[in-house]
Scaffold this motif. Structure first.
Motif, PDB file in Angstrom:
ATOM      1  N   ILE A 151      -5.212  27.944  54.467  1.00 41.96           N
ATOM      2  CA  ILE A 151      -3.995  27.142  54.623  1.00 41.96           C
ATOM      3  C   ILE A 151      -3.667  26.381  53.347  1.00 41.96           C
ATOM      4  O   ILE A 151      -2.525  26.372  52.884  1.00 41.96           O
ATOM      5  N   GLU A 152      -4.684  25.764  52.753  1.00 46.91           N
ATOM      6  CA  GLU A 152      -4.470  24.981  51.534  1.00 46.91           C
ATOM      7  C   GLU A 152      -4.005  25.854  50.385  1.00 46.91           C
ATOM      8  O   GLU A 152      -3.094  25.498  49.629  1.00 46.91           O
ATOM      9  N   ALA A 153      -4.625  27.034  50.261  1.00 44.48           N
ATOM     10  CA  ALA A 153      -4.234  27.948  49.183  1.00 44.48           C
ATOM     11  C   ALA A 153      -2.806  28.434  49.372  1.00 44.48           C
ATOM     12  O   ALA A 153      -2.024  28.509  48.395  1.00 44.48           O
ATOM     13  N   PHE A 154      -2.435  28.740  50.592  1.00 43.31           N
ATOM     14  CA  PHE A 154      -1.073  29.204  50.867  1.00 43.31           C
ATOM     15  C   PHE A 154      -0.059  28.091  50.607  1.00 43.31           C
ATOM     16  O   PHE A 154       0.981  28.336  49.999  1.00 43.31           O
ATOM     17  N   ALA A 155      -0.360  26.885  51.064  1.00 42.67           N
ATOM     18  CA  ALA A 155       0.565  25.759  50.886  1.00 42.67           C
ATOM     19  C   ALA A 155       0.819  25.474  49.408  1.00 42.67           C
ATOM     20  O   ALA A 155       1.954  25.155  49.010  1.00 42.67           O
ATOM     21  N   LYS A 156      -0.202  25.620  48.586  1.00 40.65           N
ATOM     22  CA  LYS A 156      -0.038  25.367  47.147  1.00 40.65           C
ATOM     23  C   LYS A 156       0.910  26.371  46.509  1.00 40.65           C
ATOM     24  O   LYS A 156       1.583  26.073  45.538  1.00 40.65           O
TER      25      LYS A 156
END
Length: 311
Positions: A304-309
């Protein structure tokens, strides 16, 4: 353009959502709300099993939805993402269509959970255990699968249930007819044909009692226009009108899941990225349907964090 997609039955696993709930209060809130809506500690069953109880249709359907929506909620809350700003379409495989509609604001979370509990119970009750079956045919397209099903029917129900991707089609119907289809499929060119470990013959005319039950259940709940159009399983086309969506959800119980066509239509309509929530099953299908369109699977906090970035 981007599409958010949501998995169907078979993507459940003991331990699903546990790490995400530990990492984010927003995920915990989703699981708690679903537990309260159902009057059941479903999140404990998801986390600890037993597997046979989680696999029961009436538990698996709301569990898969809860896990997917928890991932979405974390993306929205922790990542500061608003679905309507980042997504052009939503779609889901079978029960995943309810998850997609929940994601797009058509149903609230509690309503979605209760509808899927009802759907699971109704589908299980529609056909006595042992009377129906489903089988996966690998290495054939939908036209060949239809020919196999028609040859095997011999007066019984045997139809295509899921057109998943160019080389994977699922048939459903009376057990005797499905068992007749297995050797026929091999004779007619299938690479493999195998019975699926399911408790009922989903997405075929034998599910009509469940369709009737869902027509009643859906008539009794509020359904808002989605924030973005949903690609419906039974039409492989976008829908946004609440009354239309309600009718399509009823048709979906007995109708074929046109997943291959839906993905192809979204890609042809300009979608350049598919994002799967809470599983990694659909991603493989999408790659076989549209090899040139990237797919991202979001399951963990790191995902999720990688996608949001990157948004």
């Amino acid at each position: 353009m981007r599409a958010f997609i949501f998995p169907g039955q078979g993507s459940q696993a003991v331990g699903m959502g546990t790490a995400l709930a530990a990492a984010s209060p927003h995920a915990r809130e989703v699981f708690q709300e679903v537990d309260e809506a159902l009057g059941q500690n479903l999140s404990k069953l998801m986390a600890e099993g037993p597997e046979d109880a989680l696999t029961l249709t009436a538990n698996a359907q709301p569990a898969i939805m809860a896990n997917a929506i928890a991932v979405l909620r974390v993306l929205e809350k922790d990542g500061g993402i608003r679905l309507a700003d980042k997504v052009d379409f939503v779609a889901g495989h079978s029960l995943g269509e309810y998850s997609a509609l929940c994601a797009a604001g058509s149903f609230d979370l509690a309503t979605t959970a209760r509808l899927l509990r009802r759907r699971g119970e109704a589908m299980q009750a529609a056909v006595p255990v042992g009377v129906g079956a489903m089988a996966a045919l690998l290495g054939v397209d939908v036209e060949k699968a239809r020919a196999i099903a028609e040859a095997a029917a011999q007066g019984e129900v045997c139809t295509v249930a899921n057109d998943n991707d160019p080389g994977q089609v699922v048939i459903s119907g009376h057990r005797d007819a499905i068992e007749r289809a297995l050797p026929l499929a091999k004779e007619m060119g299938a690479k493999r044909a195998l019975l699926l470990p399911v408790s009922a013959p989903f997405h075929c005319p034998l599910m009509q009692p469940a369709a009737d039950a869902m027509a009643e259940a859906l008539a009794a709940v509020a359904l808002q226009a989605p924030l973005v159009p949903v690609y419906a399983n039974v039409t492989a086309a976008p829908a946004a009108d609440p009354d239309t969506i309600r009718g399509l959800l009823v048709e979906q119980v007995t109708g074929m899941v046109r997943w291959r066509e839906s993905v192809r239509a979204m890609a042809d309509g300009g979608v350049t990225e598919f994002v799967e929530f809470g599983g990694k099953v659909l991603g493989g299908m999408v790659k076989r349907i549209t090899p040139d369109v990237p797919t991202v699977s979001l399951v963990t906090m790191d995902d999720i964090e990688a996608f949001a970035k990157g948004l």
